[in-house]
Write a protein that holds these residues in place. Structure first.
Motif, PDB file in Angstrom:
ATOM      1  N   ARG A  20       5.779  15.770 -13.584  1.00 46.23           N
ATOM      2  CA  ARG A  20       5.416  14.496 -14.196  1.00 46.23           C
ATOM      3  C   ARG A  20       4.695  13.588 -13.207  1.00 46.23           C
ATOM      4  NH1 ARG A  20      11.278  12.748 -16.045  1.00 46.23           N
ATOM      5  NH2 ARG A  20      11.596  13.525 -13.912  1.00 46.23           N
ATOM      6  N   ILE A  21       4.813  13.883 -11.911  1.00 39.80           N
ATOM      7  CA  ILE A  21       4.220  13.044 -10.874  1.00 39.80           C
ATOM      8  C   ILE A  21       2.987  13.698 -10.270  1.00 39.80           C
ATOM      9  CG2 ILE A  21       4.634  11.969  -8.625  1.00 39.80           C
ATOM     10  CD1 ILE A  21       7.581  11.708  -9.441  1.00 39.80           C
ATOM     11  N   GLY A  22       3.113  14.934  -9.837  1.00 42.03           N
ATOM     12  CA  GLY A  22       1.979  15.654  -9.279  1.00 42.03           C
ATOM     13  C   GLY A  22       1.680  15.283  -7.837  1.00 42.03           C
ATOM     14  N   GLN A  23       0.861  16.108  -7.204  1.00 40.99           N
ATOM     15  CA  GLN A  23       0.498  15.893  -5.806  1.00 40.99           C
ATOM     16  C   GLN A  23      -0.718  14.965  -5.714  1.00 40.99           C
ATOM     17  OE1 GLN A  23       2.270  16.996  -3.286  1.00 40.99           O
ATOM     18  NE2 GLN A  23       3.670  18.252  -4.503  1.00 40.99           N
ATOM     19  N   GLY A  24      -0.856  14.365  -4.547  1.00 37.45           N
ATOM     20  CA  GLY A  24      -2.015  13.500  -4.291  1.00 37.45           C
ATOM     21  C   GLY A  24      -1.800  12.099  -4.830  1.00 37.45           C
ATOM     22  N   TRP A  25      -2.099  11.117  -3.976  1.00 35.45           N
ATOM     23  CA  TRP A  25      -1.908   9.739  -4.446  1.00 35.45           C
ATOM     24  C   TRP A  25      -2.986   8.794  -3.953  1.00 35.45           C
ATOM     25  CZ3 TRP A  25      -1.178   5.988  -0.695  1.00 35.45           C
ATOM     26  CH2 TRP A  25      -0.792   6.427   0.564  1.00 35.45           C
ATOM     27  N   LEU A  26      -3.676   9.107  -2.879  1.00 34.96           N
ATOM     28  CA  LEU A  26      -4.751   8.235  -2.420  1.00 34.96           C
ATOM     29  C   LEU A  26      -5.916   8.279  -3.396  1.00 34.96           C
ATOM     30  CD1 LEU A  26      -4.705   8.945   1.403  1.00 34.96           C
ATOM     31  CD2 LEU A  26      -4.339   6.730   0.311  1.00 34.96           C
ATOM     32  N   PHE A  27      -6.425   7.121  -3.744  1.00 30.74           N
ATOM     33  CA  PHE A  27      -7.466   6.984  -4.765  1.00 30.74           C
ATOM     34  C   PHE A  27      -8.741   6.525  -4.072  1.00 30.74           C
ATOM     35  CE2 PHE A  27      -8.954   4.305  -8.600  1.00 30.74           C
ATOM     36  CZ  PHE A  27      -9.783   5.327  -9.019  1.00 30.74           C
ATOM     37  N   ALA A  28      -9.605   7.475  -3.742  1.00 30.80           N
ATOM     38  CA  ALA A  28     -10.793   7.163  -2.938  1.00 30.80           C
ATOM     39  C   ALA A  28     -11.756   6.223  -3.644  1.00 30.80           C
ATOM     40  CB  ALA A  28     -11.516   8.459  -2.564  1.00 30.80           C
ATOM     41  N   GLU A  29     -11.772   6.245  -4.979  1.00 28.30           N
ATOM     42  CA  GLU A  29     -12.706   5.393  -5.725  1.00 28.30           C
ATOM     43  C   GLU A  29     -12.117   4.030  -6.055  1.00 28.30           C
ATOM     44  OE1 GLU A  29     -12.082   8.624  -6.661  1.00 28.30           O
ATOM     45  OE2 GLU A  29     -13.888   9.361  -5.652  1.00 28.30           O
ATOM     46  N   ARG A  30     -11.106   3.629  -5.319  1.00 30.06           N
ATOM     47  CA  ARG A  30     -10.447   2.359  -5.598  1.00 30.06           C
ATOM     48  C   ARG A  30     -11.433   1.188  -5.513  1.00 30.06           C
ATOM     49  NH1 ARG A  30      -9.288   3.307  -0.101  1.00 30.06           N
ATOM     50  NH2 ARG A  30      -7.455   4.563  -0.534  1.00 30.06           N
ATOM     51  N   ARG A  31     -11.173   0.162  -6.318  1.00 28.60           N
ATOM     52  CA  ARG A  31     -11.972  -1.058  -6.265  1.00 28.60           C
ATOM     53  C   ARG A  31     -11.300  -2.132  -5.418  1.00 28.60           C
ATOM     54  NH1 ARG A  31     -14.048  -1.719 -12.565  1.00 28.60           N
ATOM     55  NH2 ARG A  31     -15.161   0.287 -12.678  1.00 28.60           N
ATOM     56  N   ASP A  32      -9.994  -2.066  -5.345  1.00 29.58           N
ATOM     57  CA  ASP A  32      -9.231  -3.039  -4.557  1.00 29.58           C
ATOM     58  C   ASP A  32      -8.870  -2.402  -3.218  1.00 29.58           C
ATOM     59  OD1 ASP A  32      -7.606  -4.944  -3.500  1.00 29.58           O
ATOM     60  OD2 ASP A  32      -6.052  -4.826  -5.047  1.00 29.58           O
ATOM     61  N   HIS A  33      -9.489  -2.874  -2.155  1.00 26.95           N
ATOM     62  CA  HIS A  33      -9.241  -2.331  -0.819  1.00 26.95           C
ATOM     63  C   HIS A  33      -8.240  -3.166  -0.030  1.00 26.95           C
ATOM     64  CE1 HIS A  33     -12.506   0.632  -1.022  1.00 26.95           C
ATOM     65  NE2 HIS A  33     -13.243  -0.303  -1.579  1.00 26.95           N
ATOM     66  N   SER A  34      -7.573  -4.099  -0.679  1.00 27.52           N
ATOM     67  CA  SER A  34      -6.746  -5.055   0.061  1.00 27.52           C
ATOM     68  C   SER A  34      -5.618  -4.372   0.832  1.00 27.52           C
ATOM     69  CB  SER A  34      -6.173  -6.109  -0.898  1.00 27.52           C
ATOM     70  OG  SER A  34      -5.402  -5.505  -1.923  1.00 27.52           O
ATOM     71  N   HIS A  35      -4.961  -3.366   0.222  1.00 25.41           N
ATOM     72  CA  HIS A  35      -3.872  -2.681   0.919  1.00 25.41           C
ATOM     73  C   HIS A  35      -4.397  -1.966   2.166  1.00 25.41           C
ATOM     74  CE1 HIS A  35      -0.821  -3.350  -2.171  1.00 25.41           C
ATOM     75  NE2 HIS A  35      -1.728  -3.048  -3.080  1.00 25.41           N
ATOM     76  N   VAL A  36      -5.515  -1.269   2.011  1.00 22.40           N
ATOM     77  CA  VAL A  36      -6.085  -0.534   3.137  1.00 22.40           C
ATOM     78  C   VAL A  36      -6.503  -1.491   4.246  1.00 22.40           C
ATOM     79  CG1 VAL A  36      -7.840   1.126   3.836  1.00 22.40           C
ATOM     80  CG2 VAL A  36      -6.932   1.200   1.520  1.00 22.40           C
ATOM     81  N   CYS A  37      -7.193  -2.560   3.871  1.00 23.36           N
ATOM     82  CA  CYS A  37      -7.678  -3.518   4.869  1.00 23.36           C
ATOM     83  C   CYS A  37      -6.533  -4.146   5.643  1.00 23.36           C
ATOM     84  CB  CYS A  37      -8.514  -4.601   4.191  1.00 23.36           C
ATOM     85  SG  CYS A  37     -10.082  -4.012   3.511  1.00 23.36           S
ATOM     86  N   LYS A  38      -5.498  -4.555   4.942  1.00 20.77           N
ATOM     87  CA  LYS A  38      -4.347  -5.189   5.598  1.00 20.77           C
ATOM     88  C   LYS A  38      -3.681  -4.223   6.569  1.00 20.77           C
ATOM     89  CE  LYS A  38       0.043  -7.512   4.546  1.00 20.77           C
ATOM     90  NZ  LYS A  38       0.960  -7.949   3.454  1.00 20.77           N
ATOM     91  N   TRP A  39      -3.500  -2.983   6.139  1.00 16.34           N
ATOM     92  CA  TRP A  39      -2.842  -1.988   6.981  1.00 16.34           C
ATOM     93  C   TRP A  39      -3.696  -1.663   8.209  1.00 16.34           C
ATOM     94  CZ3 TRP A  39      -3.686   3.067   8.639  1.00 16.34           C
ATOM     95  CH2 TRP A  39      -2.571   3.746   9.125  1.00 16.34           C
ATOM     96  N   LEU A  40      -5.000  -1.462   8.002  1.00 17.79           N
ATOM     97  CA  LEU A  40      -5.895  -1.145   9.116  1.00 17.79           C
ATOM     98  C   LEU A  40      -5.939  -2.274  10.143  1.00 17.79           C
ATOM     99  CD1 LEU A  40      -8.950   0.569   7.394  1.00 17.79           C
ATOM    100  CD2 LEU A  40      -7.346   1.618   8.988  1.00 17.79           C
ATOM    101  N   GLU A  41      -6.039  -3.503   9.655  1.00 21.99           N
ATOM    102  CA  GLU A  41      -6.096  -4.637  10.574  1.00 21.99           C
ATOM    103  C   GLU A  41      -4.825  -4.718  11.410  1.00 21.99           C
ATOM    104  OE1 GLU A  41      -7.106  -9.430  10.470  1.00 21.99           O
ATOM    105  OE2 GLU A  41      -6.349  -8.433   8.669  1.00 21.99           O
ATOM    106  N   ARG A  42      -3.688  -4.528  10.783  1.00 21.03           N
ATOM    107  CA  ARG A  42      -2.413  -4.607  11.499  1.00 21.03           C
ATOM    108  C   ARG A  42      -2.281  -3.491  12.537  1.00 21.03           C
ATOM    109  NH1 ARG A  42       2.539  -3.296   7.865  1.00 21.03           N
ATOM    110  NH2 ARG A  42       1.922  -1.181   8.441  1.00 21.03           N
TER     111      ARG A  42
END
Length: 340
Positions: free
Chosen positions: A192-214
């Motif tokens: 019901r869940i499946g493998q893979g979770w990173l969504f390369a075509e995301r429109r909201d980069h806020s999570h990635v940006c915050k994590w990278l900056e930190r």
């Protein structure tokens, strides 16, 4: 031996170039005025939006109607307006259109291995397309045209929600010194869940940006960094805060075909290969998973860099393997304490 194929007329050579490869694998060839195939040689017509359809209707009112009596209209891809395929079908059935069409809504799914086909289940062309896809190894699902539209609209919303969940889980895993990679794989064993979770075509980069900056700030505080190499898309780096890598020598690789606007970060160097970008770098920051990342040899990366410190927001490498080759490796939910 595969013999059955279908040829659809497209409004422009650009459509043939951009979509021809993926559809060819499904047994569907595209033709246009530039290909040299006459209109009477096609089985139907393919459009991706209003512009294509208007060009088709203009041709239909002149010479194409006399040259071709095909009555298949395929609305393809994720750019077509919502419910538009249904509207065209209803208009044709009501006699509002000069030509009677069997309208099929088609979308390739799951890495082009599967297909959604919307239309009349008993339609002549619907049955033909289903057989064709099956012959070329594509698993297809038959549904209504609007159901295809709804699935296309909801998929990125679901993937974005799923990614947010795993970002939160990654932070939690960090506090417990457990591996998000392993936890996500374990969860993915449930079908019901499946493998893979990173969504390369995301429109909201806020999570990635915050994590990278930190994480990059932690590296800059603990290690002497002079040169930083970035691998990732233009869209992501454009969202990073100004001054993020101030006073650093920065080189960026955005993909073999990536074009980066100089006015965004005029001081950054833009390399046409990952080797050039990583040469003598102290820190490698992977923003998202470009195709080239899958080809990287960890040993070669470590050899090219001056200091093999890596911050990976795309979880590209197995953590234990990365730790063998890199001086420091940090991925989402993989708290290795390398900066502490």
């Amino acid at each position: 031996m595969r013999e059955q194929r279908m040829t659809l007329w497209a409004a422009s050579e650009q459509i043939v170039r951009s979509l021809g490869g993926s559809l060819r694998e499904c047994g569907i060839d595209l033709a246009s005025e530039q290909t040299g195939l006459p209109p009477e040689g096609v089985d139907g017509f393919l459009v991706t939006g209003h512009d294509d359809y208007n060009k088709l209707r203009a041709a239909d009112r002149t010479s194409m109607r006399q040259q071709n009596d095909a009555d298949l209209l395929v609305i393809y891809g994720d750019e077509a307006p919502y419910a538009w395929a249904d509207e065209l079908a209803l208009s044709s059935e009501a006699g509002d259109d000069a030509r009677k069409w069997e309208v099929i809504r088609l979308a390739l799914w799951s890495g082009n291995e599967r297909a959604l086909i919307g239309g009349n289940p008993s339609g002549k062309y619907m049955r033909l397309v289903c057989r064709l896809l099956a012959e070329y190894g594509k698993v297809s699902m038959i549904c209504g045209r609007r159901e295809v539209d709804e699935a296309i609209r909801q998929l990125p919303r679901y993937l974005a929600w799923k990614e947010r969940f795993y970002w939160e889980l990654g932070e939690w895993c960090d506090t417990r010194q457990v591996s998000l990679r392993q936890v996500s794989r374990a969860l993915g064993l449930d079908t019901r869940i499946g493998q893979g979770w990173l969504f390369a075509e995301r429109r909201d980069h806020s999570h990635v940006c915050k994590w990278l900056e930190r994480e990059c700030q932690l590296v800059l505080e603990k290690a002497k960094i002079r040169r930083v190499a970035l691998i990732g898309s233009n869209a992501l780096w454009d969202k990073m805060p100004q001054g993020w890598l101030a006073k650093m020598d920065v080189a960026v690789y955005t993909g073999a075909d990536g074009q980066y606007p100089n006015e965004v970060h005029p001081d950054w160097l833009h390399g046409d290969s990952w080797n050039a970008v990583l040469q003598d770098a102290d820190l490698l920051v992977i923003g998202d998973r470009l195709g080239i990342v899958d080809e990287l040899s960890l040993q070669e990366v470590a050899k090219v860099m001056r200091q093999s410190l890596v911050v990976d927001a795309a979880s590209c490498f197995p953590t234990q393997e990365a730790q063998l080759f890199f001086k420091g490796y940090r991925a989402i939910g993989e708290k290795t304490n390398v900066w502490e």
